[in-house]
Design a protein around this motif. Sequence first.
Motif, PDB file in Angstrom:
ATOM      1  N   LYS A 174       0.730  -1.261  -0.112  1.00 34.92           N
ATOM      2  CA  LYS A 174      -0.101  -0.248  -0.015  1.00 34.92           C
ATOM      3  C   LYS A 174       0.861   1.191  -0.037  1.00 34.92           C
ATOM      4  CE  LYS A 174      -3.966  -2.166   2.443  1.00 34.92           C
ATOM      5  NZ  LYS A 174      -5.091  -1.973   3.579  1.00 34.92           N
ATOM      6  N   SER A 175       1.954   1.232   0.658  1.00 33.89           N
ATOM      7  CA  SER A 175       2.837   2.344   0.693  1.00 33.89           C
ATOM      8  C   SER A 175       3.785   2.524  -0.617  1.00 33.89           C
ATOM      9  CB  SER A 175       3.975   2.351   1.976  1.00 33.89           C
ATOM     10  OG  SER A 175       4.814   1.336   1.806  1.00 33.89           O
ATOM     11  N   CYS A 176       3.693   1.787  -1.357  1.00 35.38           N
ATOM     12  CA  CYS A 176       4.790   1.605  -2.557  1.00 35.38           C
ATOM     13  C   CYS A 176       4.627   2.997  -3.469  1.00 35.38           C
ATOM     14  CB  CYS A 176       4.604   0.342  -3.372  1.00 35.38           C
ATOM     15  SG  CYS A 176       5.761  -0.995  -2.539  1.00 35.38           S
ATOM     16  N   ARG A 177       3.180   3.184  -3.751  1.00 32.02           N
ATOM     17  CA  ARG A 177       3.063   4.379  -4.733  1.00 32.02           C
ATOM     18  C   ARG A 177       3.442   5.478  -4.117  1.00 32.02           C
ATOM     19  NH1 ARG A 177       0.163   5.355  -9.346  1.00 32.02           N
ATOM     20  NH2 ARG A 177      -0.750   3.370  -9.411  1.00 32.02           N
ATOM     21  N   HIS A 178       3.236   5.957  -2.896  1.00 35.54           N
ATOM     22  CA  HIS A 178       3.735   6.845  -2.123  1.00 35.54           C
ATOM     23  C   HIS A 178       5.208   7.288  -2.081  1.00 35.54           C
ATOM     24  CE1 HIS A 178       4.132  10.180   0.877  1.00 35.54           C
ATOM     25  NE2 HIS A 178       4.921   9.581   1.514  1.00 35.54           N
ATOM     26  N   LEU A 179       5.914   6.037  -1.928  1.00 40.86           N
ATOM     27  CA  LEU A 179       7.483   6.042  -2.019  1.00 40.86           C
ATOM     28  C   LEU A 179       7.927   6.395  -3.496  1.00 40.86           C
ATOM     29  CD1 LEU A 179       8.222   3.299   0.581  1.00 40.86           C
ATOM     30  CD2 LEU A 179       8.515   5.511   0.783  1.00 40.86           C
ATOM     31  N   LEU A 180       7.225   5.876  -4.336  1.00 42.56           N
ATOM     32  CA  LEU A 180       7.742   5.901  -5.888  1.00 42.56           C
ATOM     33  C   LEU A 180       7.429   7.627  -6.074  1.00 42.56           C
ATOM     34  CD1 LEU A 180       6.577   2.994  -7.563  1.00 42.56           C
ATOM     35  CD2 LEU A 180       8.858   3.360  -7.161  1.00 42.56           C
ATOM     36  N   GLU A 181       6.409   8.026  -5.633  1.00 42.50           N
ATOM     37  CA  GLU A 181       6.191   9.385  -5.768  1.00 42.50           C
ATOM     38  C   GLU A 181       6.978  10.461  -5.451  1.00 42.50           C
ATOM     39  OE1 GLU A 181       1.345   9.246  -6.494  1.00 42.50           O
ATOM     40  OE2 GLU A 181       2.144   9.726  -4.753  1.00 42.50           O
ATOM     41  N   THR A 182       7.423  10.199  -4.130  1.00 37.41           N
ATOM     42  CA  THR A 182       8.445  10.857  -2.968  1.00 37.41           C
ATOM     43  C   THR A 182       9.680  10.694  -3.993  1.00 37.41           C
ATOM     44  OG1 THR A 182       7.135  10.240  -0.950  1.00 37.41           O
ATOM     45  CG2 THR A 182       9.597  11.223  -1.048  1.00 37.41           C
TER      46      THR A 182
END
Length: 489
Positions: A174-182
């Motif tokens: 669930k956190s992967c998209r946010h980390l990729l955006e960051t």
Amino acid sequence: MAGYLDELDVTMVEEGFTMKDLMESLLKEASQRGSQEAFFVADLGDVVKKHLRLLKALPRVKPFYAPKCNCSKGVVQMLAGLGVGFGCANKPELALAKSAGVPPNRIICTGPCKQISQIKYAASQGVQLMTFDNEVELGKVARNHPSARMILSLATDESRSSGHPTMRFGATLKSCRHLLETAKDMNVEVVGVSFHIRSGCTDPQIFTQSIADAHLVFKMGAELGYKMCLLGIGGGFPGAEETRGRFEETTTVVNSALDLHFPEGCGVEIIAELGRYYVDSAFTFAVNVVAKKEVPLDQLGSDEEDPRRKKSFVYHLNDGVYGSFSSVIFNNTCPVPVLHKKLSPDPPLYSSSLWGPTTDGLDRIAESMELPELHIGDWLIFETMGANTRTASSSLSGAQPARIYYAMSRVAWEAVQFLQGKLLLPPEEEDRESTCAPLSCGWEITDTLCVAPVFAPASIILPAPPAFSALKWELFFSPQRGVVFKYAT
């Protein structure tokens, strides 16, 4: 580099001469010298055998080694020479890989909690690949190594595998998209996804789910404009002979999952970071009893005295959990010894516990074992002692790490030469189809190995054995006869 190689002393053993025979010879020599120092016998041929098995079972996977599992020079030098990559968790491991001649593009900084000094050191050495699983780690790398190529470490759910906690390290799906955006906002390049499965994994289907999850992260990356090209499938492959069936089951599952989600020709390079798989069964350990005391049964918490057990013993060995038995802590193992001395038929057994040389209450190797009575100076042999036994020793042990005697069979040497492209085909064989035959020991070399080694062949990494260097000799590969020695007359 030359000095590093000079420190290695490898014994070449002939066919039929086992590691057990070598251990027996070394123990006899130690007894004659009056030495009681603990030591290892390391079969580098077993490491080569595991390498061949892996390449045959997972032809699309490039192996990387985790030196945190065993940083002994012989293992590191052997695997470096075979073209294996290295996954290094800290600065000393990076330096070790570099000293063994591993090029920067075959090194990954894998530590989940990297120190800034490690990140800067990696940058100074040209090492670009690094893993991350949270914003803080990503920010540290972005500030101290802007040209790093990042690999998003994905958590695995090992709740179905006994004894393993869930979600220890790695980012949740669930956190992967946010980390990729960051990472995008920080202008950091993300080139792939990795996950790690621990060595004690008993459920191969964990690989199926993890590879499927990684595929979803690749899709997220593509939507954000990333061109990911690297998938790391971690470890978790059993290496002991008694688990060979599980190894084959696991690799079959992995190959099926890769074919489904990352088919051949998709442009994704696949790697696996392995530690225990390579070294566990290659190391045998000899340790000495240095102290002994009899303990009344009531001190052991026995409510009812068993008339058959009139004694119980505590033994202290000259190595413990702060040294070569650190696997007791890291892997929650209970090492089982083999007594070296000859015993009378059906000797009486007593409740026994084994402890290290310190007075620390945690320096307990094994307890509640049924053993014959031991005496000061007796040797105990422990097999499958390669994993987490050659790590940094604590000052609590008060001793230097145990010496390692490296050995290698002639057949294993042939295999190393073959993998490094050193074998010479005789003229009549050169134009024939490269259909590979088994080696004389029963090891198999596949067509994939003959045509395309995992990495470009490296220079020879072990000095030629004395028995060979004294003669003019060459090796060649024959499809009909396997690997063959040819001596000049």
